[in-house]
Design a protein around this motif. Structure first.
Motif, PDB file in Angstrom:
ATOM      1  N   THR A 220     -12.060 -25.395 -18.356  1.00 30.59           N
ATOM      2  CA  THR A 220     -11.633 -26.672 -18.914  1.00 30.59           C
ATOM      3  C   THR A 220     -12.591 -27.772 -18.505  1.00 30.59           C
ATOM      4  N   GLY A 294      -1.609 -28.456 -17.935  1.00 26.43           N
ATOM      5  CA  GLY A 294      -2.839 -27.760 -18.296  1.00 26.43           C
ATOM      6  C   GLY A 294      -3.808 -27.650 -17.135  1.00 26.43           C
ATOM      7  N   SER A 298      -5.170 -24.248 -15.264  1.00 29.63           N
ATOM      8  CA  SER A 298      -6.601 -23.987 -15.081  1.00 29.63           C
ATOM      9  C   SER A 298      -6.922 -23.741 -13.607  1.00 29.63           C
ATOM     10  N   LEU A 329      -0.818 -20.452 -22.400  1.00 35.37           N
ATOM     11  CA  LEU A 329      -2.055 -21.223 -22.500  1.00 35.37           C
ATOM     12  C   LEU A 329      -2.281 -21.745 -23.909  1.00 35.37           C
ATOM     13  N   ASP A 330      -2.976 -22.875 -24.007  1.00 32.22           N
ATOM     14  CA  ASP A 330      -3.375 -23.355 -25.324  1.00 32.22           C
ATOM     15  C   ASP A 330      -4.539 -22.509 -25.835  1.00 32.22           C
ATOM     16  N   ARG A 333      -7.948 -22.599 -23.823  1.00 28.14           N
ATOM     17  CA  ARG A 333      -7.916 -21.901 -22.533  1.00 28.14           C
ATOM     18  C   ARG A 333      -7.807 -20.384 -22.735  1.00 28.14           C
TER      19      ARG A 333
END
Length: 376
Positions: A220, A294, A298, A329-330, A333
């Motif tokens: 990220t 987020g 990470s 996770l998005d 990611r």
């Protein structure tokens, strides 16, 4: 290193399971509650003698059964080893290596090494210090199995010392003179065992720091840099503990002497590695409480990836297990994590739906449904 064969008997939801695996990527897909995680949990259990989901062995045994069997064939440098674990809740577990009984289960540690990613990993950032201590200690044991003995020695000393303090505290609170004739002896034992464990943790944190920073940056662009430090219950607030084992033992002795009255009041050991913490910072703030969801994910993934790189540097890729982690996770990611791990010798992925699995991790697929595992 990879697992070529997994057999289960009365483990979790499986009365029996027999699964052949290959190097590369294997995915286990099926609705929640069908037994996907039970498969990868069993492989992790062979590597660590513990579950990433529960603290005791009792839930691992199928309802109505007395024991569970987990058997795994591990291939390493073209050599094959078969590890068999018999899980006996309330009794001593047993282990066999290539059909020969082991004196104790921890003798099989180090034959299979795994790095497991799971939704529970968020607790590495947001959870209690015990989660982070466990992360460090499991990584220590994976790299050098002798530390399983170091941990066991420390826990034995701690248990005995706590029993003495509990008894002495009852007398102390009644304003009677407690019998502390053996406390100094247990202090010496705790200082010696604690210093060895503490020195290993400090060295490990120093090795992890650059790897965590690198992995975080690859996952990220949000936040950073991540900074790791070790908070010792024996050191003054904000002070870095020394790295030398002799100095650490002296530090523990001094701290134990200073905490004696408070320990007698509370009846428990207040100084030692069991009270320490791995402090995680991001943007110069504590990650716990300040990092976004987020950023926390990470950070947790970066810790696991750093552990993977340390184990890989020792000569073999550990088996990578990604247990239903992509659903958390998005898309970005997911892609970055998949790109990072897809070249490992063996990657085992579980997911509820195929769309959760990034395209980079296409490989052999197994369908899991109502306790049945079928290759598709």
């Amino acid at each position: 290193m990879y697992v070529s064969h997994l057999q289960l008997a009365d483990y979790r939801s499986y009365a029996a399971a027999d699964l052949r695996l290959e190097p590369g990527i294997s995915t286990f897909v099926g609705p929640n509650g069908q037994g996907k995680t039970n498969l990868v949990e069993a492989i992790g259990y062979v590597a660590t003698l513990g579950s990433h989901r529960v603290a005791t062995d009792t839930p691992l045994v199928r309802k109505g059964a007395e024991r569970a069997i987990v058997r795994a064939a591990v291939v390493r440098d073209d050599r094959r080893a078969v590890i068999e674990l018999e899980i006996n809740p309330g009794k001593a577990n047993r282990a066999r290596l290539n059909r020969a009984p082991a004196t104790r289960p921890r003798e099989v540690l180090g034959i299979l090494r795994t790095v497991l990613f799971a939704p529970e990993d968020l607790a590495l950032v947001k959870g209690d210090p015990g989660e982070r201590r466990r992360f460090l200690d499991e990584l220590l044991v994976a790299r050098a199995p002798r530390f399983a003995g170091v941990r066991a020695d420390y826990e034995r000393v701690l248990k005995q010392r706590n029993a003495l303090l509990k008894s002495a505290s009852a007398q102390f609170l009644k304003r009677r003179e407690p019998d502390l004739s053996t406390l100094d002896v247990w202090n010496e034992h705790l200082a010696a065992a604690g210093a060895e464990l503490l020195a290993a943790r400090l060295a490990l944190v120093a090795e992890l720091q650059p790897l965590v920073a690198k992995s975080y940056g690859e996952l990220t662009t949000a936040g950073g840099p991540p900074v790791l430090s070790y908070r010792s219950s024996a050191a003054p607030e904000g002070a870095e503990p020394p790295a030398d084992r002799t100095a650490l033992a002296d530090l523990l002795r001094t701290a134990l002497a200073g905490a004696r009255t408070q320990e007698l009041q509370r009846g428990v050991s207040l100084v030692g590695p069991h009270r320490d913490d791995l402090v995680l910072r991001l943007d110069d703030l504590p990650a716990k409480g300040y990092a976004s969801q987020g950023e926390s994910w990470s950070y947790a993934l970066a810790l696991r990836l750093a552990g993977f790189e340390l184990l890989r540097a020792d000569g073999d890729d550990p088996v990578l297990i990604l247990d239903d982690v992509f659903a958390e996770l998005d898309a970005e990611r997911r892609r970055r994590l998949a790109e990072h791990v897809r070249h490992a010798e063996q990657v085992l992925v579980s997911a509820a739906v195929p769309d959760d699995i990034p395209a980079e991790l296409s490989g052999t697929r197994f369908r899991v449904h109502e306790g049945e595992v079928a290759r598709v």
